[in-house]
Design a protein around this motif. Structure first.
Motif, mmCIF file in Angstrom:
data_model
loop_
_atom_site.group_PDB
_atom_site.id
_atom_site.type_symbol
_atom_site.label_atom_id
_atom_site.label_comp_id
_atom_site.label_asym_id
_atom_site.label_seq_id
_atom_site.Cartn_x
_atom_site.Cartn_y
_atom_site.Cartn_z
ATOM 1 N N PHE A 74 18.549 3.075 4.207
ATOM 2 C CA PHE A 74 17.688 1.876 4.172
ATOM 3 C C PHE A 74 16.197 2.157 4.293
ATOM 4 N N LEU A 75 15.841 3.304 4.822
ATOM 5 C CA LEU A 75 14.418 3.653 4.905
ATOM 6 C C LEU A 75 14.141 4.774 3.921
ATOM 7 N N SER A 76 13.021 4.639 3.223
ATOM 8 C CA SER A 76 12.674 5.704 2.302
ATOM 9 C C SER A 76 11.257 6.172 2.603
ATOM 10 N N PHE A 77 11.076 7.458 2.559
ATOM 11 C CA PHE A 77 9.734 7.976 2.808
ATOM 12 C C PHE A 77 9.101 8.532 1.532
ATOM 13 N N ALA A 78 9.677 8.150 0.395
ATOM 14 C CA ALA A 78 9.150 8.649 -0.869
ATOM 15 C C ALA A 78 7.703 8.201 -1.089
ATOM 16 N N TRP A 79 7.349 7.039 -0.525
ATOM 17 C CA TRP A 79 5.984 6.520 -0.714
ATOM 18 C C TRP A 79 4.916 7.462 -0.179
ATOM 19 N N LEU A 80 5.310 8.300 0.769
ATOM 20 C CA LEU A 80 4.334 9.234 1.335
ATOM 21 C C LEU A 80 3.755 10.158 0.272
ATOM 22 N N GLY A 81 4.568 10.465 -0.748
ATOM 23 C CA GLY A 81 4.133 11.409 -1.771
ATOM 24 C C GLY A 81 3.498 10.733 -2.985
ATOM 25 N N ASP A 82 3.401 9.396 -2.957
ATOM 26 C CA ASP A 82 2.886 8.689 -4.128
ATOM 27 C C ASP A 82 1.367 8.715 -4.192
ATOM 28 N N PRO A 83 0.829 8.665 -5.434
ATOM 29 C CA PRO A 83 -0.629 8.530 -5.555
ATOM 30 C C PRO A 83 -1.054 7.139 -5.079
ATOM 31 N N PHE A 84 -2.326 6.984 -4.841
ATOM 32 C CA PHE A 84 -2.754 5.750 -4.177
ATOM 33 C C PHE A 84 -4.186 5.401 -4.560
ATOM 34 N N THR A 85 -4.546 4.185 -4.219
ATOM 35 C CA THR A 85 -5.961 3.833 -4.169
ATOM 36 C C THR A 85 -6.154 3.068 -2.876
ATOM 37 N N ALA A 86 -7.415 2.828 -2.513
ATOM 38 C CA ALA A 86 -7.671 2.135 -1.259
ATOM 39 C C ALA A 86 -8.808 1.143 -1.463
ATOM 40 N N MET A 87 -8.974 0.249 -0.531
ATOM 41 C CA MET A 87 -9.973 -0.827 -0.656
ATOM 42 C C MET A 87 -11.375 -0.316 -0.980
ATOM 43 N N PRO A 88 -11.913 0.601 -0.208
ATOM 44 C CA PRO A 88 -13.294 1.013 -0.493
ATOM 45 C C PRO A 88 -13.417 1.674 -1.865
ATOM 46 N N LEU A 141 -12.244 -6.634 3.112
ATOM 47 C CA LEU A 141 -12.255 -5.406 3.917
ATOM 48 C C LEU A 141 -12.955 -5.642 5.262
ATOM 49 N N LEU A 142 -14.105 -6.342 5.177
ATOM 50 C CA LEU A 142 -14.841 -6.649 6.407
ATOM 51 C C LEU A 142 -13.977 -7.523 7.319
ATOM 52 N N GLY A 143 -13.277 -8.466 6.707
ATOM 53 C CA GLY A 143 -12.376 -9.332 7.464
ATOM 54 C C GLY A 143 -11.292 -8.519 8.168
ATOM 55 N N MET A 144 -10.726 -7.533 7.446
ATOM 56 C CA MET A 144 -9.692 -6.684 8.047
ATOM 57 C C MET A 144 -10.248 -5.941 9.259
ATOM 58 N N THR A 145 -11.469 -5.413 9.100
ATOM 59 C CA THR A 145 -12.086 -4.659 10.195
ATOM 60 C C THR A 145 -12.345 -5.565 11.400
ATOM 61 N N LEU A 146 -12.898 -6.754 11.127
ATOM 62 C CA LEU A 146 -13.189 -7.675 12.227
ATOM 63 C C LEU A 146 -11.901 -8.091 12.933
ATOM 64 N N LEU A 147 -10.857 -8.266 12.156
ATOM 65 C CA LEU A 147 -9.571 -8.643 12.722
ATOM 66 C C LEU A 147 -9.077 -7.552 13.685
ATOM 67 N N MET A 148 -9.225 -6.287 13.257
ATOM 68 C CA MET A 148 -8.782 -5.180 14.106
ATOM 69 C C MET A 148 -9.615 -5.110 15.387
#
Lengths: 302, 256
Positions: free
Chosen positions: A239-253, A278-285
């Motif tokens: 039920f858990l997969s860690f394949a996502w760890l090896g996937d390419p990505f992009t990020a907000m900034p 992004l600013l909202g996410m930071t303020l939330l944290m």
């Protein structure tokens, strides 16, 4: 009347002057932040809607969204937190509770503080050589998470040590006097009582990491991705997969950086909207950190 | 009354903080189930001496013990390197100068020593906690709020909570390090009553700044000065007919 009373009036004038000056500086700083935020929201208003969050990047600005970016950022933060927090807290506990006070410990302490000041691009270059090529992790979410974990490790360590140090010596002595071992004193008392500070340090570290662009560009984040990583939950065992760890990505900034560098001005609207989020996410944290600290401080008072 | 068994024999006890010598060859006997008071001016080493008994100094780097403190009837040397300080602290409890309850519930404060010793049975822990709180004369005041925070109690109650916490594990000896110096006179009187009552079941060693307190609660008194034991005798004798000039000067308030 006392002879010295004339001096008091003059000296208190400095008091008032300082209050006014401090207030002005504070207002100026907050006004800049507020102006920035409202400007982002105003510019990006046209794109701030649910579609924006559920669409992939696109060549057509009006259809482009940040789905891949926010999912990427969230997963990277997950990896970063899972690595930086246990390692950082363990390092802080070792330095504060176990390590003998000698020159080796002193050198380690000084260098932990120094590491907090190393420019983030340097971490990116280190990670490119070490994680991406040497360890063969590739340009993956795992590599990005580890890079940012490295970056915030000093922040987590320093904050945790401060929090541990705030637990009074008398409390430790009480536990030792009852026959507790060093580990029991740490695990039953010191760490739980300093949890507020530890969590604050963790969130400050993560809110630093969330906005970092340079190191993840260096290790090769993609700026145009129209698919999501492998889902972490699967229908069949286990039920858990860690394949996502090896996937390419992009990020907000990175998504933002990509949009502002496009010639079509319509993309700037997207960049502004993504910036606001992004600013909202930071303020939330940060808000979460303040709330946690407030809550735990009420529980433990000396 | 003064002829009870020896609980601990201190011989040639010296103590060093790095290169600073804090205790010089102390010799004395601690009687079983009696209260022994340590008095002397600030900095005379009485707290340092007290903390040798449960090896609290082991927590400070660069400290060193000399000589021995033999605990009877098993005849083990409390300050020997081969003896684990945790074993020592399992048998000898301590109450500190400032009340230092854990920021946990009243119940958990008292139960902590039992939990460290691996007690799992809920019923047994509850029974021991109640007994310890009764022995510390705190039960009636807290029985309705055992799960309330220990830090919500008054200073005197907090100190009795700390005594209950130390009593819960049935120590052979209890060390008190100026237990009333942060308390008001009424709370002090209650702690003193308690110490007097505790003598029935545990050997007590108490450091105090207050000579009246030593005279009130103790059976034996040791007067220390500059890290040395000047005089050690039955309290009634030491306060009425001291053998040494220095002791007389101190108890009559000429210095200290």
């Amino acid at each position: 009347m006392l002879a010295a009373s004339g001096g008091v009036v003059r000296r208190k004038r400095f008091d008032r002057l300082f209050v006014v000056l401090g207030m002005l500086v504070l207002i100026a700083a907050l006004a800049v932040l507020l102006a920035l935020f409202t400007d982002l929201v105003r510019q990006g208003a046209a794109r701030l809607n649910p579609d924006f969050l559920t669409s992939f990047a696109s060549r057509r600005p009006a259809q482009a969204g940040i789905l891949a970016a926010w999912v990427g950022t969230s997963l990277i933060m997950l990896v970063t937190a899972c690595v930086a927090v246990p390692v950082g807290v363990a390092a802080a506990i070792h330095l504060e509770e176990y390590a003998p006070k000698n020159w080796l410990t002193a050198i380690i302490e000084i260098n932990v503080t120094n590491l907090a000041g190393v420019p983030s691009i340097i971490y990116g270059l280190l990670a490119l050589g070490l994680f991406v090529y040497e360890f063969g992790l590739g340009q993956s979410i795992l590599a990005a998470g580890l890079t940012l974990a490295l970056l915030i490790l000093p922040i987590v360590i320093v904050a945790t040590r401060e929090a541990l140090r705030a637990v009074p010596r008398t409390i430790r002595e009480a536990a030792y006097a009852l026959g507790a071992t060093r580990w029991e004193v740490t695990a039953h008392h010191v760490l739980p009582y300093s949890m507020g500070g530890v969590l604050t340090g963790m969130i400050i570290g993560l809110s630093r990491a969330i906005g970092e662009t340079a190191p993840i560009i260096t290790i090769g984040a993609l700026s145009f991705i129209a698919f999501l990583p492998t889902p972490p939950f699967t229908g069949e065992f286990p039920f858990l997969s860690f394949a996502w760890l090896g996937d390419p990505f992009t990020a907000m900034p990175i998504q933002m950086f990509n949009w502002v560098s496009r010639p079509d001005p319509a993309f700037r609207v997207n960049a502004a909207a993504a910036g606001a989020i992004l600013l909202g996410m930071t303020l939330l944290m940060n808000g979460l950190a303040i709330w946690l600290r407030h809550r735990l401080r009420k529980t433990f008072q000396w | 009354m003064l002829t009870s068994a020896v609980k601990a024999r201190v011989s040639g006890l010296g103590f060093w903080y790095g290169n600073v010598r804090a205790l010089h060859g102390l010799d004395m006997e601690i009687r079983d189930r009696k209260v022994t008071a340590l008095i002397g001016p600030s900095g005379c080493g009485k707290s340092t001496f007290l903390r040798c008994f449960n090896r609290m100094h082991d927590l400070t780097p660069h400290t060193r013990y000399e000589g021995s403190i033999r605990l009877y009837p098993d005849d083990i040397d409390l300050v020997a390197k081969a003896v684990d300080p945790i074993e020592v602290r399992m048998r000898i409890g301590m109450v500190f100068q400032k009340p230092n309850p854990f920021p946990k519930s009243i119940f958990e404060n008292v139960a902590y020593g039992l939990r460290v010793r691996g007690a799992r049975s809920r019923a047994l822990i509850e029974e021991q906690v109640e007994k310890a709180l009764r022995d510390a004369a705190l039960w009636d005041e807290v029985k309705d709020r055992l799960h309330g925070p220990g830090l919500s109690l008054s200073g005197g109650q907090q100190q009795r909570l700390c005594i209950a916490r130390a009593l819960a594990t049935d120590p052979e000896m209890l060390l008190f390090d100026e237990p009333t110096s942060a308390l008001d006179p009424i709370a002090t009187a209650r702690i003193e009553e308690l110490i007097t009552a505790l003598r029935e079941r545990v050997t007590v060693l108490i450091v105090t700044h207050n000579m009246q307190q030593a005279a009130r609660v103790s059976d034996f008194t040791a007067f220390m000065y500059l890290g040395e034991l000047v005089e050690f005798d039955a309290t009634s004798k030491l306060f009425t007919n001291p053998g040494r000039k220095a002791t007389e000067d101190y108890i009559t308030g000429r210095y200290g």
